[in-house]
Design a protein around this motif. Structure first.
Motif, PDB file in Angstrom:
ATOM      1  N   ALA A  40       0.810  -1.229   0.000  1.00 26.76           N
ATOM      2  CA  ALA A  40       0.000   0.000   0.000  1.00 26.76           C
ATOM      3  C   ALA A  40       0.832   1.263   0.000  1.00 26.76           C
ATOM      4  CB  ALA A  40      -0.931  -0.004   1.206  1.00 26.76           C
ATOM      5  N   ASN A  92      -8.163   6.336   8.576  1.00 29.81           N
ATOM      6  CA  ASN A  92      -9.297   6.793   7.749  1.00 29.81           C
ATOM      7  C   ASN A  92      -9.897   8.109   8.235  1.00 29.81           C
ATOM      8  OD1 ASN A  92      -9.894   3.399   8.203  1.00 29.81           O
ATOM      9  ND2 ASN A  92      -9.210   4.177   6.227  1.00 29.81           N
ATOM     10  N   THR A  94     -11.272  11.567   8.555  1.00 27.03           N
ATOM     11  CA  THR A  94     -11.761  12.514   7.546  1.00 27.03           C
ATOM     12  C   THR A  94     -12.971  13.231   8.111  1.00 27.03           C
ATOM     13  OG1 THR A  94     -12.474  12.731   5.235  1.00 27.03           O
ATOM     14  CG2 THR A  94     -13.270  10.789   6.404  1.00 27.03           C
ATOM     15  N   ARG A  98     -13.502  19.396   4.956  1.00 19.43           N
ATOM     16  CA  ARG A  98     -12.116  19.468   5.418  1.00 19.43           C
ATOM     17  C   ARG A  98     -11.329  20.350   4.447  1.00 19.43           C
ATOM     18  NH1 ARG A  98      -8.426  14.056   6.475  1.00 19.43           N
ATOM     19  NH2 ARG A  98      -6.904  15.071   7.812  1.00 19.43           N
ATOM     20  N   GLY A 130      -8.836   7.949  -2.494  1.00 15.07           N
ATOM     21  CA  GLY A 130      -8.562   7.852  -1.059  1.00 15.07           C
ATOM     22  C   GLY A 130      -9.691   8.564  -0.329  1.00 15.07           C
ATOM     23  N   GLU A 136     -15.499  13.518   1.925  1.00 15.98           N
ATOM     24  CA  GLU A 136     -14.884  14.371   0.902  1.00 15.98           C
ATOM     25  C   GLU A 136     -15.720  14.396  -0.379  1.00 15.98           C
ATOM     26  OE1 GLU A 136     -10.418  14.512   0.098  1.00 15.98           O
ATOM     27  OE2 GLU A 136     -11.113  13.159  -1.479  1.00 15.98           O
ATOM     28  N   ASP A 166     -11.114   3.855  -2.434  1.00 15.74           N
ATOM     29  CA  ASP A 166     -10.220   3.752  -1.284  1.00 15.74           C
ATOM     30  C   ASP A 166      -9.702   2.320  -1.225  1.00 15.74           C
ATOM     31  OD1 ASP A 166      -9.786   5.657   1.401  1.00 15.74           O
ATOM     32  OD2 ASP A 166      -9.410   3.528   1.756  1.00 15.74           O
ATOM     33  N   LEU A 221      -4.255   2.560  -4.885  1.00 10.80           N
ATOM     34  CA  LEU A 221      -3.690   3.558  -5.803  1.00 10.80           C
ATOM     35  C   LEU A 221      -2.324   3.158  -6.343  1.00 10.80           C
ATOM     36  CD1 LEU A 221      -4.740   6.792  -3.884  1.00 10.80           C
ATOM     37  CD2 LEU A 221      -5.572   6.067  -6.134  1.00 10.80           C
ATOM     38  N   ARG A 237      -6.316  13.791  -1.199  1.00 13.35           N
ATOM     39  CA  ARG A 237      -5.845  14.595  -0.070  1.00 13.35           C
ATOM     40  C   ARG A 237      -5.584  13.719   1.147  1.00 13.35           C
ATOM     41  NH1 ARG A 237      -9.937  19.250   0.843  1.00 13.35           N
ATOM     42  NH2 ARG A 237     -11.188  17.473   1.505  1.00 13.35           N
ATOM     43  N   ASN A 238      -4.466  13.981   1.787  1.00 11.90           N
ATOM     44  CA  ASN A 238      -4.105  13.298   3.037  1.00 11.90           C
ATOM     45  C   ASN A 238      -3.994  11.789   2.857  1.00 11.90           C
ATOM     46  OD1 ASN A 238      -4.291  15.871   4.485  1.00 11.90           O
ATOM     47  ND2 ASN A 238      -6.465  15.694   4.011  1.00 11.90           N
TER      48      ASN A 238
HETATM   49  C1  LIG Z   1      -6.638  10.159   6.160  1.00 10.17           C
HETATM   50  S1  LIG Z   1      -7.689   9.444   4.960  1.00 10.17           S
HETATM   51  C2  LIG Z   1      -8.035  10.857   3.939  1.00 10.17           C
HETATM   52  C3  LIG Z   1      -9.483  10.905   3.497  1.00 10.17           C
HETATM   53  C4  LIG Z   1      -9.854  12.153   2.682  1.00 10.17           C
HETATM   54  N1  LIG Z   1      -9.178  12.148   1.411  1.00 10.17           N
HETATM   55  C5  LIG Z   1      -9.555  13.413   3.442  1.00 10.17           C
HETATM   56  O1  LIG Z   1      -8.623  14.132   3.098  1.00 10.17           O
HETATM   57  O2  LIG Z   1     -10.252  13.681   4.427  1.00 10.17           O
HETATM   58  C6  LIG Z   1      -6.515   8.531   3.952  1.00 10.17           C
HETATM   59  C7  LIG Z   1      -7.191   7.415   3.151  1.00 10.17           C
HETATM   60  O3  LIG Z   1      -6.252   6.929   2.181  1.00 10.17           O
HETATM   61  C8  LIG Z   1      -6.454   5.545   2.032  1.00 10.17           C
HETATM   62  N2  LIG Z   1      -5.248   4.933   1.463  1.00 10.17           N
HETATM   63  C9  LIG Z   1      -4.028   4.767   2.053  1.00 10.17           C
HETATM   64  N3  LIG Z   1      -3.199   4.133   1.212  1.00 10.17           N
HETATM   65  C10 LIG Z   1      -3.899   3.916   0.073  1.00 10.17           C
HETATM   66  C11 LIG Z   1      -3.581   3.281  -1.160  1.00 10.17           C
HETATM   67  N4  LIG Z   1      -2.376   2.739  -1.403  1.00 10.17           N
HETATM   68  N5  LIG Z   1      -4.541   3.219  -2.109  1.00 10.17           N
HETATM   69  C12 LIG Z   1      -5.765   3.755  -1.882  1.00 10.17           C
HETATM   70  N6  LIG Z   1      -6.125   4.348  -0.744  1.00 10.17           N
HETATM   71  C13 LIG Z   1      -5.199   4.424   0.233  1.00 10.17           C
HETATM   72  C14 LIG Z   1      -6.777   5.069   3.441  1.00 10.17           C
HETATM   73  O4  LIG Z   1      -7.465   3.845   3.435  1.00 10.17           O
HETATM   74  C15 LIG Z   1      -7.583   6.227   3.999  1.00 10.17           C
HETATM   75  O5  LIG Z   1      -8.972   5.996   3.946  1.00 10.17           O
END
Ligand SMILES: C[S@@+](CC[C@H](N)C(=O)[O-])C[C@H]1O[C@@H](n2cnc3c(N)ncnc32)[C@H](O)[C@@H]1O
Length: 296
Positions: A40, A92, A94, A98, A130, A136, A166, A221, A237-238
């Motif tokens: 990941a 996760n 969020t 945001r 994500g 979001e 995600d 991703l 984002r994030n």
């Molecule tokens: C902190 S949340 C951010 C959510 C939203 N984008 C926001 O900014 O509020 C990060 C998300 O990225 C996802 N994530 C982390 N690595 C990933 C990957 N390799 N492929 C897809 N999603 C991923 C996690 O599962 C998580 O739900």
């Protein structure tokens, strides 16, 4: 020993206080951390040893294992369980609206052209990459439909599709369910919330005009992306904050390539565009990037 290391060190080689190294050892944590990085892109440093333990202990127990090492051995030929394990290690966090300056930028500089594009019969494509539990993508779609019911309903009848993806299945399911506590949308302008969501006893539910515009997908991703078309808008984002620099650079390059000319990429406030992507997109606002060409 650094302060961080001493915080996780415990007598007799235990890395989590009170947990025997027979059950969970430094070697187990290193295996977990290697796996989550390879699959990941997520970097778990030594300070996350306790977090990894607390996230995975229920899975270890539920699968009738006592020792983490036995559980980890099982993951080598159980893909489904490995996917659940990786998902359990994601963060996760969020919330609705945001980094509101992104939605303000979208509303002012991007939405008018997208509404016109949709009205002219051209497809409009957005991606929340994500998306976690959906706050979001739902905020974005509320802003897209806007504060006029009639005009918003008109947009929702056009060829407008948002992808919300995600890595974590549990997050995608929550996003798709689209039900949130009453106070979750306190930061969303009331007019938008009233128009596009409905109150159901003690929850707010995303309304049908928004739901029909969004497609949900579990997607890593770092792997191949099962689509060819380009996007007008990507929110990622994030997500990259958990990655190392080479992984960030590869991802942001792919995101830039996936934007149509004139399209916009929004990244988190502590994230940066660097590497080859810098030649493809230019910064047009705080953590907002545009691919030259198409509309201005
Ligand atoms: C902190 S949340 C951010 C959510 C939203 N984008 C926001 O900014 O509020 C990060 C998300 O990225 C996802 N994530 C982390 N690595 C990933 C990957 N390799 N492929 C897809 N999603 C991923 C996690 O599962 C998580 O739900």
């Amino acid at each position: 020993m650094s302060e961080a290391a001493s915080a996780i060190a415990a007598p007799h080689g235990a890395i989590v206080p009170g947990v025997s190294p027979q059950l969970y050892s430094r070697n187990d944590f290193e295996r977990i951390s290697r796996m989550v990085h390879e699959e990941a892109g997520i970097v778990l440093n030594d300070r996350k040893a306790m977090l990894a333990y607390s996230r995975l202990a229920p899975l270890v127990r539920d699968n009738a294992f006592t020792r983490f090492s036995d559980y980890l051995d099982r993951l080598t030929n159980d893909t489904a369980l490995r996917t659940r394990t990786i998902a359990a290690l994601t963060t996760n966090h969020t919330y609705f609206n945001r980094e509101p300056h992104h939605y303000e930028h979208f509303e002012t500089h991007v939405r008018p052209a997208l509404v016109a594009q949709a009205a002219a019969g051209h497809p409009v494509r957005l991606w929340s990459a994500g998306c976690s539990s959906g706050e979001e993508v739902w905020t974005l779609m509320m802003v897209l439909l806007g504060a006029d019911r009639h005009k918003g309903a008109e947009v929702s009848r056009q060829n407008v599709v948002a992808l919300a993806s995600d890595l974590a299945d549990h997050a995608v399911s929550a996003a798709q369910t689209g039900r949130y506590p009453l106070d979750a949308m306190d930061a969303v302008p009331e007019a938008l919330c009233k128009l596009w969501c409905t109150r159901e006893s003690d929850t707010l539910s995303i309304g049908s005009e928004l739901r029909k515009l969004v497609r949900f997908r579990q997607l890593n991703l770092l792997r191949a992306w099962p689509f060819e078309g380009q996007f007008d808008v990507i929110f990622c984002r994030n997500v990259m904050i958990y990655f190392d620099d080479p992984t960030k650079e590869r991802l942001v390059l792919r995101l830039a390539q996936q934007l149509r000319p004139g399209g916009f990429l929004y990244i988190g406030h502590s994230e940066r565009v660097s590497g080859e992507a810098s030649a493809l997109i230019r910064c047009v606002g705080p953590t907002v990037y545009q691919k030259p060409g198409g509309r201005s």
